[in-house]
Scaffold this motif. Structure first.
Motif, PDB file in Angstrom:
ATOM      1  N   ARG A  64       6.451   2.622  12.001  1.00 54.27           N
ATOM      2  CA  ARG A  64       6.003   2.039  13.262  1.00 54.27           C
ATOM      3  C   ARG A  64       6.015   0.534  13.054  1.00 54.27           C
ATOM      4  O   ARG A  64       5.491   0.028  12.062  1.00 54.27           O
ATOM      5  N   ALA A  65       6.635  -0.176  13.986  1.00 55.93           N
ATOM      6  CA  ALA A  65       6.784  -1.624  13.842  1.00 55.93           C
ATOM      7  C   ALA A  65       6.587  -2.299  15.190  1.00 55.93           C
ATOM      8  O   ALA A  65       6.703  -1.658  16.239  1.00 55.93           O
ATOM      9  N   LYS A  66       6.302  -3.580  15.148  1.00 57.94           N
ATOM     10  CA  LYS A  66       6.257  -4.355  16.390  1.00 57.94           C
ATOM     11  C   LYS A  66       7.691  -4.434  16.928  1.00 57.94           C
ATOM     12  O   LYS A  66       8.630  -4.724  16.178  1.00 57.94           O
ATOM     13  N   THR A  67       7.843  -4.171  18.193  1.00 58.74           N
ATOM     14  CA  THR A  67       9.168  -4.114  18.803  1.00 58.74           C
ATOM     15  C   THR A  67       9.943  -5.410  18.626  1.00 58.74           C
ATOM     16  O   THR A  67      11.126  -5.393  18.260  1.00 58.74           O
ATOM     17  N   ILE A  68       9.299  -6.532  18.863  1.00 57.51           N
ATOM     18  CA  ILE A  68       9.988  -7.824  18.753  1.00 57.51           C
ATOM     19  C   ILE A  68      10.517  -8.034  17.336  1.00 57.51           C
ATOM     20  O   ILE A  68      11.670  -8.434  17.144  1.00 57.51           O
ATOM     21  N   SER A  69       9.718  -7.738  16.344  1.00 55.57           N
ATOM     22  CA  SER A  69      10.149  -7.889  14.953  1.00 55.57           C
ATOM     23  C   SER A  69      11.286  -6.928  14.620  1.00 55.57           C
ATOM     24  O   SER A  69      12.276  -7.308  13.984  1.00 55.57           O
ATOM     25  N   ALA A  70      11.156  -5.685  15.048  1.00 58.07           N
ATOM     26  CA  ALA A  70      12.197  -4.684  14.776  1.00 58.07           C
ATOM     27  C   ALA A  70      13.523  -5.089  15.413  1.00 58.07           C
ATOM     28  O   ALA A  70      14.588  -4.980  14.783  1.00 58.07           O
ATOM     29  N   LEU A  71      13.482  -5.570  16.648  1.00 57.22           N
ATOM     30  CA  LEU A  71      14.705  -6.007  17.318  1.00 57.22           C
ATOM     31  C   LEU A  71      15.321  -7.212  16.609  1.00 57.22           C
ATOM     32  O   LEU A  71      16.545  -7.279  16.429  1.00 57.22           O
ATOM     33  N   ASN A  72      14.489  -8.138  16.192  1.00 59.64           N
ATOM     34  CA  ASN A  72      14.998  -9.334  15.514  1.00 59.64           C
ATOM     35  C   ASN A  72      15.696  -9.021  14.188  1.00 59.64           C
ATOM     36  O   ASN A  72      16.508  -9.818  13.721  1.00 59.64           O
ATOM     37  N   HIS A  73      15.373  -7.894  13.583  1.00 58.92           N
ATOM     38  CA  HIS A  73      15.939  -7.558  12.274  1.00 58.92           C
ATOM     39  C   HIS A  73      16.843  -6.324  12.293  1.00 58.92           C
ATOM     40  O   HIS A  73      17.346  -5.914  11.242  1.00 58.92           O
ATOM     41  N   CYS A  74      17.069  -5.733  13.455  1.00 62.12           N
ATOM     42  CA  CYS A  74      17.785  -4.456  13.505  1.00 62.12           C
ATOM     43  C   CYS A  74      19.242  -4.553  13.047  1.00 62.12           C
ATOM     44  O   CYS A  74      19.749  -3.620  12.413  1.00 62.12           O
ATOM     45  N   LEU A  75      19.927  -5.650  13.327  1.00 67.24           N
ATOM     46  CA  LEU A  75      21.331  -5.750  12.912  1.00 67.24           C
ATOM     47  C   LEU A  75      21.448  -5.839  11.389  1.00 67.24           C
ATOM     48  O   LEU A  75      22.263  -5.132  10.785  1.00 67.24           O
ATOM     49  N   SER A  76      20.617  -6.663  10.766  1.00 68.63           N
ATOM     50  CA  SER A  76      20.678  -6.756   9.300  1.00 68.63           C
ATOM     51  C   SER A  76      20.199  -5.461   8.649  1.00 68.63           C
ATOM     52  O   SER A  76      20.751  -5.032   7.634  1.00 68.63           O
ATOM     53  N   ALA A  77      19.202  -4.802   9.244  1.00 67.26           N
ATOM     54  CA  ALA A  77      18.728  -3.525   8.699  1.00 67.26           C
ATOM     55  C   ALA A  77      19.817  -2.457   8.789  1.00 67.26           C
ATOM     56  O   ALA A  77      19.962  -1.634   7.880  1.00 67.26           O
ATOM     57  N   THR A  78      20.590  -2.485   9.855  1.00 66.63           N
ATOM     58  CA  THR A  78      21.685  -1.521   9.999  1.00 66.63           C
ATOM     59  C   THR A  78      22.712  -1.723   8.906  1.00 66.63           C
ATOM     60  O   THR A  78      23.172  -0.766   8.283  1.00 66.63           O
ATOM     61  N   LYS A  79      23.072  -2.969   8.647  1.00 65.88           N
ATOM     62  CA  LYS A  79      24.049  -3.258   7.589  1.00 65.88           C
ATOM     63  C   LYS A  79      23.542  -2.817   6.221  1.00 65.88           C
ATOM     64  O   LYS A  79      24.316  -2.384   5.370  1.00 65.88           O
ATOM     65  N   LEU A  80      22.228  -2.918   6.005  1.00 64.79           N
ATOM     66  CA  LEU A  80      21.650  -2.586   4.698  1.00 64.79           C
ATOM     67  C   LEU A  80      21.399  -1.095   4.508  1.00 64.79           C
ATOM     68  O   LEU A  80      21.247  -0.640   3.371  1.00 64.79           O
ATOM     69  N   SER A  81      21.353  -0.338   5.587  1.00 66.57           N
ATOM     70  CA  SER A  81      21.036   1.089   5.442  1.00 66.57           C
ATOM     71  C   SER A  81      22.202   1.832   4.793  1.00 66.57           C
ATOM     72  O   SER A  81      23.362   1.438   4.913  1.00 66.57           O
ATOM     73  N   PHE A  82      21.892   2.898   4.105  1.00 62.58           N
ATOM     74  CA  PHE A  82      22.876   3.645   3.325  1.00 62.58           C
ATOM     75  C   PHE A  82      24.005   4.184   4.200  1.00 62.58           C
ATOM     76  O   PHE A  82      25.174   4.046   3.881  1.00 62.58           O
ATOM     77  N   GLU A  83      23.680   4.799   5.312  1.00 57.15           N
ATOM     78  CA  GLU A  83      24.690   5.385   6.193  1.00 57.15           C
ATOM     79  C   GLU A  83      25.163   4.417   7.275  1.00 57.15           C
ATOM     80  O   GLU A  83      25.959   4.778   8.128  1.00 57.15           O
ATOM     81  N   LYS A  84      24.628   3.202   7.295  1.00 62.79           N
ATOM     82  CA  LYS A  84      24.987   2.169   8.274  1.00 62.79           C
ATOM     83  C   LYS A  84      24.658   2.582   9.707  1.00 62.79           C
ATOM     84  O   LYS A  84      25.344   2.213  10.655  1.00 62.79           O
ATOM     85  N   THR A  85      23.588   3.366   9.870  1.00 65.58           N
ATOM     86  CA  THR A  85      23.101   3.783  11.181  1.00 65.58           C
ATOM     87  C   THR A  85      21.600   3.552  11.221  1.00 65.58           C
ATOM     88  O   THR A  85      20.889   3.899  10.290  1.00 65.58           O
ATOM     89  N   PHE A  86      21.139   2.982  12.322  1.00 68.57           N
ATOM     90  CA  PHE A  86      19.747   2.592  12.467  1.00 68.57           C
ATOM     91  C   PHE A  86      19.267   3.029  13.851  1.00 68.57           C
ATOM     92  O   PHE A  86      19.982   2.882  14.830  1.00 68.57           O
ATOM     93  N   PHE A  87      18.063   3.586  13.908  1.00 67.38           N
ATOM     94  CA  PHE A  87      17.481   4.027  15.175  1.00 67.38           C
ATOM     95  C   PHE A  87      16.211   3.243  15.453  1.00 67.38           C
ATOM     96  O   PHE A  87      15.418   2.993  14.550  1.00 67.38           O
ATOM     97  N   LEU A  88      16.022   2.898  16.705  1.00 66.52           N
ATOM     98  CA  LEU A  88      14.836   2.176  17.144  1.00 66.52           C
ATOM     99  C   LEU A  88      14.433   2.796  18.481  1.00 66.52           C
ATOM    100  O   LEU A  88      15.226   2.820  19.416  1.00 66.52           O
ATOM    101  N   THR A  89      13.227   3.345  18.546  1.00 68.47           N
ATOM    102  CA  THR A  89      12.752   4.012  19.763  1.00 68.47           C
ATOM    103  C   THR A  89      11.381   3.474  20.136  1.00 68.47           C
ATOM    104  O   THR A  89      10.493   3.383  19.291  1.00 68.47           O
ATOM    105  N   ASP A  90      11.227   3.126  21.389  1.00 64.58           N
ATOM    106  CA  ASP A  90       9.961   2.632  21.907  1.00 64.58           C
ATOM    107  C   ASP A  90       8.865   3.669  21.682  1.00 64.58           C
ATOM    108  O   ASP A  90       9.097   4.874  21.826  1.00 64.58           O
TER     109      ASP A  90
END
Length: 130
Positions: A64-90
Motif C-alpha cells: 500500500r503506497a501513497k498514490t502520488i509517490s507510486a505514480l512518480n516512481h512507477c516507470l522506474s519500478a517497472t524497469k526494475l521488476s523481474f518480469e518488467k510488469t507493474f500493477f498499480l490499483t487505487d
C-alpha cells in the motif's frame, strides 16, 4: 497474504469488464510524457492510496503506497521488476494500471512502455451505450 488475496479478488471482479485505455511511450520517457498516468496524478492528492504489485504477487506481496509517490516512481519500478510488469490499483478501485516495459531483448516495441489504464467511470459509460 489473505488481504492481498482479497484485494486481487476485487481487482479480478471489477476490472476485467472495463475496456482499457492504451498508450505506448519511449523507454527513456518521464511521467509527464504519459497522458494516462498524468491525468491520474493531477487528480490525486496526498490522502490517496493505492496498491502496487508485480505479476508474482503471491511470492513478492502487495504494498500500500501513497498514490502520488507510486505514480512518480512507477516507470522506474517497472524497469526494475523481474518480469518488467507493474500493477498499480487505487485503494477505492477507481482505476487500475498495468505497465509493461519492453527492454532491448524484445523483438517488437523495443525500449518502450505499454501503459493500460482501466477506470470505473468507463464501465458505467459502456454499460449504458445503445
Amino acid at each position: 497474504m489473505e488481504q492481498s488475496d482479497d484485494i486481487t479478488g476485487s481487482i479480478s471482479d471489477i476490472f476485467p469488464f472495463i475496456v482499457p485505455d492504451y498508450e505506448m511511450i519511449e523507454g527513456n520517457s518521464e511521467l509527464k510524457d504519459s497522458k494516462l498516468l498524468t491525468e491520474i496524478l493531477n487528480s490525486s492528492n496526498n490522502n490517496d492510496f493505492c496498491y502496487i504489485f508485480i505479476d508474482d504477487v503471491d511470492e513478492c506481496g502487495m504494498f500500500r503506497a501513497k498514490t502520488i509517490s507510486a505514480l512518480n516512481h512507477c516507470l522506474s519500478a517497472t524497469k526494475l521488476s523481474f518480469e518488467k510488469t507493474f500493477f498499480l490499483t487505487d485503494s477505492a478501485f477507481k482505476f487500475s494500471f498495468r505497465i509493461n516495459y519492453y527492454n532491448e531483448e524484445c523483438t517488437e516495441d523495443k525500449d518502450k512502455f505499454d501503459i493500460q489504464r482501466q477506470m470505473q467511470e468507463k464501465k458505467l459509460k459502456n454499460e449504458f451505450k445503445i
